[in-house]
Design an enzyme around this catalytic site. Sequence first.
Site, PDB file in Angstrom:
ATOM      1  N   SER A 151     -66.811  44.190   3.765  1.00 53.50           N
ATOM      2  CA  SER A 151     -66.653  45.606   4.121  1.00 53.50           C
ATOM      3  C   SER A 151     -65.170  45.939   4.199  1.00 53.50           C
ATOM      4  O   SER A 151     -64.355  45.066   4.533  1.00 53.50           O
ATOM      5  CB  SER A 151     -67.298  45.828   5.493  1.00 53.50           C
ATOM      6  OG  SER A 151     -66.855  47.040   6.058  1.00 53.50           O
ATOM      7  N   TYR A 164     -67.589  43.282  14.295  1.00 51.87           N
ATOM      8  CA  TYR A 164     -67.829  43.493  12.861  1.00 51.87           C
ATOM      9  C   TYR A 164     -66.536  43.309  12.050  1.00 51.87           C
ATOM     10  O   TYR A 164     -66.527  42.633  11.023  1.00 51.87           O
ATOM     11  CB  TYR A 164     -68.412  44.887  12.674  1.00 51.87           C
ATOM     12  CG  TYR A 164     -68.910  45.192  11.278  1.00 51.87           C
ATOM     13  CD1 TYR A 164     -70.058  44.582  10.779  1.00 51.87           C
ATOM     14  CD2 TYR A 164     -68.245  46.104  10.450  1.00 51.87           C
ATOM     15  CE1 TYR A 164     -70.539  44.878   9.503  1.00 51.87           C
ATOM     16  CE2 TYR A 164     -68.719  46.412   9.180  1.00 51.87           C
ATOM     17  CZ  TYR A 164     -69.864  45.787   8.715  1.00 51.87           C
ATOM     18  OH  TYR A 164     -70.336  46.077   7.440  1.00 51.87           O
ATOM     19  N   LYS A 168     -66.031  40.374   9.351  1.00 50.64           N
ATOM     20  CA  LYS A 168     -65.852  40.630   7.920  1.00 50.64           C
ATOM     21  C   LYS A 168     -64.492  40.103   7.441  1.00 50.64           C
ATOM     22  O   LYS A 168     -64.380  39.621   6.309  1.00 50.64           O
ATOM     23  CB  LYS A 168     -66.016  42.116   7.606  1.00 50.64           C
ATOM     24  CG  LYS A 168     -67.455  42.633   7.806  1.00 50.64           C
ATOM     25  CD  LYS A 168     -68.482  41.915   6.921  1.00 50.64           C
ATOM     26  CE  LYS A 168     -69.833  42.614   6.914  1.00 50.64           C
ATOM     27  NZ  LYS A 168     -70.869  41.887   6.141  1.00 50.64           N
TER      28      LYS A 168
HETATM   29  P1  NAP Z   1     -79.288  47.137   6.564  1.00 51.88           P
HETATM   30  O1  NAP Z   1     -79.993  48.236   5.883  1.00 51.88           O
HETATM   31  O2  NAP Z   1     -79.256  47.088   8.033  1.00 51.88           O
HETATM   32  O3  NAP Z   1     -79.883  45.776   5.988  1.00 51.88           O
HETATM   33  C1  NAP Z   1     -79.443  44.528   6.473  1.00 51.88           C
HETATM   34  C2  NAP Z   1     -80.333  43.451   5.935  1.00 51.88           C
HETATM   35  O4  NAP Z   1     -79.899  42.211   6.503  1.00 51.88           O
HETATM   36  C3  NAP Z   1     -81.786  43.621   6.357  1.00 51.88           C
HETATM   37  O5  NAP Z   1     -82.651  43.155   5.344  1.00 51.88           O
HETATM   38  C4  NAP Z   1     -81.879  42.739   7.590  1.00 51.88           C
HETATM   39  O6  NAP Z   1     -83.222  42.357   7.782  1.00 51.88           O
HETATM   40  C5  NAP Z   1     -80.978  41.578   7.158  1.00 51.88           C
HETATM   41  N1  NAP Z   1     -80.480  40.771   8.262  1.00 51.88           N
HETATM   42  C6  NAP Z   1     -79.807  41.183   9.367  1.00 51.88           C
HETATM   43  N2  NAP Z   1     -79.552  40.144  10.166  1.00 51.88           N
HETATM   44  C7  NAP Z   1     -80.071  39.053   9.556  1.00 51.88           C
HETATM   45  C8  NAP Z   1     -80.141  37.695   9.906  1.00 51.88           C
HETATM   46  N3  NAP Z   1     -79.641  37.235  11.051  1.00 51.88           N
HETATM   47  N4  NAP Z   1     -80.742  36.845   9.046  1.00 51.88           N
HETATM   48  C9  NAP Z   1     -81.281  37.288   7.893  1.00 51.88           C
HETATM   49  N5  NAP Z   1     -81.260  38.562   7.521  1.00 51.88           N
HETATM   50  C10 NAP Z   1     -80.658  39.444   8.346  1.00 51.88           C
HETATM   51  O7  NAP Z   1     -77.764  47.083   6.132  1.00 51.88           O
HETATM   52  P2  NAP Z   1     -77.014  47.321   4.723  1.00 51.88           P
HETATM   53  O8  NAP Z   1     -76.208  48.534   4.866  1.00 51.88           O
HETATM   54  O9  NAP Z   1     -77.943  47.149   3.591  1.00 51.88           O
HETATM   55  O10 NAP Z   1     -76.001  46.098   4.799  1.00 51.88           O
HETATM   56  C11 NAP Z   1     -75.995  45.008   3.895  1.00 51.88           C
HETATM   57  C12 NAP Z   1     -74.612  44.391   3.927  1.00 51.88           C
HETATM   58  O11 NAP Z   1     -73.655  45.369   3.501  1.00 51.88           O
HETATM   59  C13 NAP Z   1     -74.169  43.937   5.313  1.00 51.88           C
HETATM   60  O12 NAP Z   1     -73.476  42.719   5.216  1.00 51.88           O
HETATM   61  C14 NAP Z   1     -73.220  45.048   5.739  1.00 51.88           C
HETATM   62  O13 NAP Z   1     -72.283  44.585   6.681  1.00 51.88           O
HETATM   63  C15 NAP Z   1     -72.581  45.421   4.425  1.00 51.88           C
HETATM   64  N6  NAP Z   1     -71.973  46.749   4.389  1.00 51.88           N
HETATM   65  C16 NAP Z   1     -72.746  47.864   4.535  1.00 51.88           C
HETATM   66  C17 NAP Z   1     -72.127  49.107   4.479  1.00 51.88           C
HETATM   67  C18 NAP Z   1     -72.900  50.394   4.613  1.00 51.88           C
HETATM   68  O14 NAP Z   1     -72.300  51.473   4.639  1.00 51.88           O
HETATM   69  N7  NAP Z   1     -74.228  50.357   4.687  1.00 51.88           N
HETATM   70  C19 NAP Z   1     -70.735  49.220   4.287  1.00 51.88           C
HETATM   71  C20 NAP Z   1     -69.999  48.058   4.147  1.00 51.88           C
HETATM   72  C21 NAP Z   1     -70.621  46.837   4.194  1.00 51.88           C
HETATM   73  P3  NAP Z   1     -83.814  41.855   9.197  1.00 51.88           P
HETATM   74  O15 NAP Z   1     -83.293  42.781  10.242  1.00 51.88           O
HETATM   75  O16 NAP Z   1     -85.288  41.921   8.970  1.00 51.88           O
HETATM   76  O17 NAP Z   1     -83.327  40.453   9.345  1.00 51.88           O
END
Ligand code: NAP
Length: 281
Positions: A151, A164, A168
């Site tokens: 991120s 966070y 990251k």
């Molecule tokens: P999300 O919709 O909350 O999805 C996160 C996924 O990770 C879910 O499938 C969740 O499923 C899984 N997860 C969380 N904790 C886990 C654990 N301990 N073990 C296994 N699985 C786990 O978030 P997202 O936005 O798609 O984020 C995906 C990645 O992108 C993350 O690394 C996030 O930091 C990064 N990111 C997101 C954004 C944004 O704007 N959305 C921006 C920058 C970076 P369960 O809860 O069922 O485990």
Amino acid sequence: MPQKTMENKARLDGQLAVISGAGRGIGRAAAEQLARVGARVALAARSEKALHEAAEAIRAQGGRAEPFVVDVSQWEDVRRMAESVRHAHGAPHIVVGNAGVIEPVGPAWTLDPKDWAYNLAVNVTGAFHLVRAFGPSMVEAGRGVFIFTSSGAAKHPVAGWSAYCAAKAGLDLFAETLAEELRTVAPSLRVHVLYPGVVDTAMQQKIRETPPERFPRVKEFQAYHAHGVLRPAHEPAALIWWLATPFAADYHGRVASLDDPAVRRPLAADLGLPLFASRPS
Ligand code: NAP
């Protein structure tokens, strides 16, 4: 480059991709994308229901997908998944460390130490667990790609996000170090880090719902949503696809950000996709 060659390089037929955090959001979109271009996908997350729905949706489209209920912070969970995957299919070609959590959010001096430690256990140690579990077979096979979803928060302090941001930033340097370690031992293995931008997922919804005393920039994030400028999850999913192909070899060991036009342009040209718009970062 002739169109035919471009298509062949973009296909992932015969490849096995492991994706953590694949139950929803960016991970699920990436799993769907990789499966569409021929990869068999192994999906990992904690929630069984979401995971099974994601795998079923891929299979309904003719893809090959297998769900694994895994908490990436737990070494035993990841080890067991790796053993099962290796036994059935051998060494993966692509490992996407994408599972992440934003919580706990609030001033550092108010946060529960257990919650803070869990954030790092998922965001950083979870990535290490994937490398520890799948790395030996990939090094032995002498090929493969690790892709980590980081991120922009790795590079900029964001008040309320101490865990966070620290996690990251740690993930970025873990990935760079891994690339350095592989350089001499297994030079065909690649390591990629992506910054997906501000993406329309459950994580962003959580961010928007945080009270301002815990997250001072909350209004800014609410405005992104209100103005419809969040990236759809298929855009970072396409970046993950691009990073998995030989097109992205120049990005081995360094960050590829969707906010960077120097990434978006070749991604679109190589994969035959429209150029993704510039968005807030
Ligand atoms: P999300 O919709 O909350 O999805 C996160 C996924 O990770 C879910 O499938 C969740 O499923 C899984 N997860 C969380 N904790 C886990 C654990 N301990 N073990 C296994 N699985 C786990 O978030 P997202 O936005 O798609 O984020 C995906 C990645 O992108 C993350 O690394 C996030 O930091 C990064 N990111 C997101 C954004 C944004 O704007 N959305 C921006 C920058 C970076 P369960 O809860 O069922 O485990």
